[in-house]
Design a protein around this motif. Sequence first.
Motif, mmCIF file in Angstrom:
data_model
loop_
_atom_site.group_PDB
_atom_site.id
_atom_site.type_symbol
_atom_site.label_atom_id
_atom_site.label_comp_id
_atom_site.label_asym_id
_atom_site.label_seq_id
_atom_site.Cartn_x
_atom_site.Cartn_y
_atom_site.Cartn_z
ATOM 1 N N GLU A 185 0.808 -0.620 0.218
ATOM 2 C CA GLU A 185 -0.058 0.087 -0.142
ATOM 3 C C GLU A 185 0.933 1.162 0.034
ATOM 4 N N TRP A 186 1.994 1.445 0.536
ATOM 5 C CA TRP A 186 2.982 2.297 0.290
ATOM 6 C C TRP A 186 3.484 2.828 -0.758
ATOM 7 N N ALA A 187 3.496 1.248 -1.640
ATOM 8 C CA ALA A 187 4.712 2.211 -2.696
ATOM 9 C C ALA A 187 3.144 2.336 -3.698
ATOM 10 N N LYS A 188 2.090 2.099 -3.313
ATOM 11 C CA LYS A 188 1.004 1.964 -4.698
ATOM 12 C C LYS A 188 0.991 3.601 -4.457
ATOM 13 N N LYS A 189 0.727 4.236 -3.282
ATOM 14 C CA LYS A 189 0.830 5.643 -2.745
ATOM 15 C C LYS A 189 1.843 5.873 -3.473
ATOM 16 N N ALA A 190 2.985 5.647 -3.360
ATOM 17 C CA ALA A 190 4.367 6.686 -3.839
ATOM 18 C C ALA A 190 4.326 6.671 -5.659
ATOM 19 N N ILE A 191 3.623 5.454 -6.197
ATOM 20 C CA ILE A 191 3.875 5.342 -7.297
ATOM 21 C C ILE A 191 2.662 6.989 -8.187
ATOM 22 N N ALA A 192 1.444 7.033 -7.249
ATOM 23 C CA ALA A 192 0.284 7.639 -7.601
ATOM 24 C C ALA A 192 1.390 8.896 -7.348
ATOM 25 N N GLY A 193 2.405 9.323 -6.181
ATOM 26 C CA GLY A 193 3.232 10.844 -6.209
ATOM 27 C C GLY A 193 2.696 11.589 -5.036
ATOM 28 N N GLU A 194 2.507 10.679 -4.104
ATOM 29 C CA GLU A 194 2.353 10.890 -2.318
ATOM 30 C C GLU A 194 4.412 11.192 -2.226
ATOM 31 N N GLU A 195 4.343 12.478 -2.261
ATOM 32 C CA GLU A 195 5.869 12.411 -1.396
ATOM 33 C C GLU A 195 5.415 12.116 0.280
ATOM 34 N N LYS A 196 4.758 11.789 0.799
ATOM 35 C CA LYS A 196 4.682 11.528 2.002
ATOM 36 C C LYS A 196 5.801 9.294 2.342
ATOM 37 N N TYR A 197 4.896 8.701 0.839
ATOM 38 C CA TYR A 197 5.282 7.448 1.127
ATOM 39 C C TYR A 197 6.745 7.269 -0.130
ATOM 40 N N GLN A 198 6.767 8.410 -0.971
ATOM 41 C CA GLN A 198 8.336 7.790 -1.468
ATOM 42 C C GLN A 198 8.813 8.183 -0.635
ATOM 43 N N ASN A 199 9.149 8.886 0.176
ATOM 44 C CA ASN A 199 10.077 8.724 1.467
ATOM 45 C C ASN A 199 9.828 8.034 2.026
ATOM 46 N N TYR A 200 9.459 7.172 2.462
ATOM 47 C CA TYR A 200 9.376 5.878 2.712
ATOM 48 C C TYR A 200 9.794 4.703 2.901
ATOM 49 N N TYR A 201 10.612 5.381 0.942
ATOM 50 C CA TYR A 201 11.123 4.045 0.546
ATOM 51 C C TYR A 201 13.029 4.865 0.480
ATOM 52 N N TYR A 202 13.569 4.849 -0.190
ATOM 53 C CA TYR A 202 14.933 5.298 -0.794
ATOM 54 C C TYR A 202 14.023 5.731 -2.804
ATOM 55 N N THR A 203 13.978 6.950 -3.300
ATOM 56 C CA THR A 203 13.441 7.191 -3.995
ATOM 57 C C THR A 203 14.162 8.146 -4.460
ATOM 58 N N TYR A 204 14.631 8.600 -6.061
ATOM 59 C CA TYR A 204 14.890 10.099 -6.522
ATOM 60 C C TYR A 204 14.905 10.069 -8.296
ATOM 61 N N PRO A 205 14.713 11.097 -8.473
ATOM 62 C CA PRO A 205 14.422 11.838 -9.870
ATOM 63 C C PRO A 205 15.558 11.566 -10.606
ATOM 64 N N GLY A 206 16.924 11.803 -10.164
ATOM 65 C CA GLY A 206 17.865 11.292 -11.028
ATOM 66 C C GLY A 206 19.054 10.470 -10.782
ATOM 67 N N ARG A 207 20.104 9.888 -11.380
ATOM 68 C CA ARG A 207 21.079 9.022 -10.688
ATOM 69 C C ARG A 207 22.317 8.882 -10.003
ATOM 70 N N GLN A 208 22.166 10.210 -10.216
ATOM 71 C CA GLN A 208 23.863 10.960 -8.601
ATOM 72 C C GLN A 208 23.819 10.033 -7.440
ATOM 73 N N ILE A 209 22.973 10.173 -6.756
ATOM 74 C CA ILE A 209 22.838 9.300 -5.336
ATOM 75 C C ILE A 209 22.860 8.088 -5.300
ATOM 76 N N PRO A 210 21.698 7.259 -6.556
ATOM 77 C CA PRO A 210 21.769 6.318 -6.613
ATOM 78 C C PRO A 210 23.457 6.270 -7.129
ATOM 79 N N ASP A 211 23.860 6.313 -7.997
ATOM 80 C CA ASP A 211 25.435 6.314 -8.543
ATOM 81 C C ASP A 211 26.024 6.235 -7.787
ATOM 82 N N ALA A 212 26.341 7.303 -6.428
ATOM 83 C CA ALA A 212 27.060 7.333 -5.144
ATOM 84 C C ALA A 212 26.946 6.166 -4.257
ATOM 85 N N PHE A 213 25.592 5.717 -3.979
ATOM 86 C CA PHE A 213 25.307 4.618 -3.298
ATOM 87 C C PHE A 213 26.262 3.264 -4.052
ATOM 88 N N GLU A 214 26.069 3.260 -5.465
ATOM 89 C CA GLU A 214 26.140 2.285 -5.788
ATOM 90 C C GLU A 214 27.680 1.328 -6.009
#
Length: 643
Positions: A185-214
């Motif tokens: 349910e949290w992922a569905k709300k995140a996909i629907a654009g709810e910022e609160k639930y996007q912050n329940y996961y590690y989500t990023y608009p670009g690759r800068q932070i993902p690249d740093a993690f990887e």
Amino acid sequence: MNQATLHQLMTKRSKKYVDASHEAFGLRLATNISLISSLYFSLYPEKEKASYFPKLLDKMEQLFFKRPEELKELDLKRAKVGNWYQSEQLAGMQLYVDRFNKDIKGLDEKLPYFEELGINFLHLMPITTRPAGENDGGYAVNSYHKIDARYGTRKEFLAFTKKARSKNMILMLDFVVNHTSDEFEWAKKAIAGEEKYQNYYYTYPGRQIPDAFEKTLPEIFPATAPGSFTYNKSMERWVMTCFNSYQWDLNYTNPEVFIAMLENLLNLANMGVDVVRFDALAFLWKKIGTISQNLPEAHQLVSLFRMCLQVIAPGVILLAEAIVAPRNIIKYFGEGLLEGNECEVAYNASLMALLWNSIATKKTSLLYKSLLETPSKPQDGTWINYIRCHDDIGLGYDDDFIRDLGLSPREHRKFLLDYYCGGLDWSPAKGLLFMYNPKNGDGRITGSAASLLGLEKALEQKDKNSITEAVAKILMLHGIILSYGGIPLIYAGDEIGMLNDYTFLENEDHKDDSRWVNRPKQDWEAVNKLASKKNHASSIFNGLKKMIQLRKKLPVFADVSPPIIHPSSNPHIFVFERTNGKDRVWVISNFDENTQFLHVSWLFTIGIHPENNLKDGITGKKLKLERNLLQLSAYEHLWIMAG
């Protein structure tokens, strides 16, 4: 938060406690609140996150009031007993409900089967809702407490847990604490654009932070799920997915996530679950520039879960599913100020892997070295000891220990993979490779215990001697986990010597995951013939039944003191002692296909005096020596004790 503020928060709550169970809750909260607050603010020191602490206390109180009265009474009973999970009376089995016997009703029908074998601790693999198709065997969760229709209903499960309690049977279920499915349910709300639930996961608009993690994140499933981030087109964001693309990692740097997951944990416990298996807990805290495994914050987070659970439902305990290096496993019991305040139970993955190493090498040197040079667990913790499970066998040995034995870690692991996975013609083992990485030679092993120990090949060749040896290996390894110290856990099917199941190759959802080779459906036809037909299945079942019965008669097997390891004078033999200060049992195992010997002079050094009317407890035969030598046949296993 200072002590005065904590006292104010406690004062506001103390007026609400109107009966004995509520007063006990208030006492537990008062006892643990300083540690809870210390853990919380070590994880969430920021001013804006500090405001969630009173919300956490409110949530704990709400969750306590929701706990069924019957379970509150059980909490109090267990609190009085203390460390009930260290009892010699416990013997467990891990199973997939649907592969064992269809559904929850089918499981209920088989309670007499568990009782006959002596099993009173059940680990049920995930039974909650999950995506259709690929779902990592149920570890991609759509819900933490809704029963998947294929297994039955919530009402049926609650009836089953009540019946299990009436039979003093302990239930363990998984809590997939690191991630949810992308259908949660949290992922569905995140996909629907709810910022609160996007912050329940590690989500990023670009690759800068993902690249740093990887740059430093290791790949968990390099063959099937390379990388650690997945792009979600609907959300137009990258999501951290350390395991599979459909498993979204939860962002515990957000305190709202912790509070919400605490509620999910208690909802699971309130269904009658006694032991909660914290899945993938080593991955809980992510930090750029690290491998994001076994970080100090992950330990603090697990401890925070434990201390909150201790206040709300002290009869429920946590199992650490941390399949990591030996020195790191010990840490999940808690270290320093957290010793005894993290997980009560942990998988003894090191012992498991070391036993498989000794089977392949026929030597016990690495086994002894690892056990003797790895720190002991805390007194109040205990192990889950096992040979096989639903997962693969990882080769997580300490490289320094391997080098000390004059071996190359990489070459030694290659030998083990070859031995178990078809790389050596002379090997009796039949297993499969899992997640082999040609870049570094790392790989893991899958297969049923019986097939890995030579029974499958022996039956194919109709070789009676090899069949006898394979059965002896199966009983020897199980005899070790039944006596070593902790809760023995038998994987369903191993008690009748079930072989690899290659039908997974015909299933589109399973064919790329070789772990399904050791997830067969229970052979009830073989079970029904146990009493009437003498074969390998009946030999294994009756041998295990006998050892489980004996284990429960010997208080020395309660996990109140650690095993005493006795490095053997014979490189093929493994010896340890269990004692409670009054009684003693020596467990001796021969890992070689040839007869091996121990001299009486060495036996004297560890306290074994054959003239003192000693016997093998398993067979009941008196201990005899010939020419001052104790003789052990191929894969023989003894429990030496007073006659």
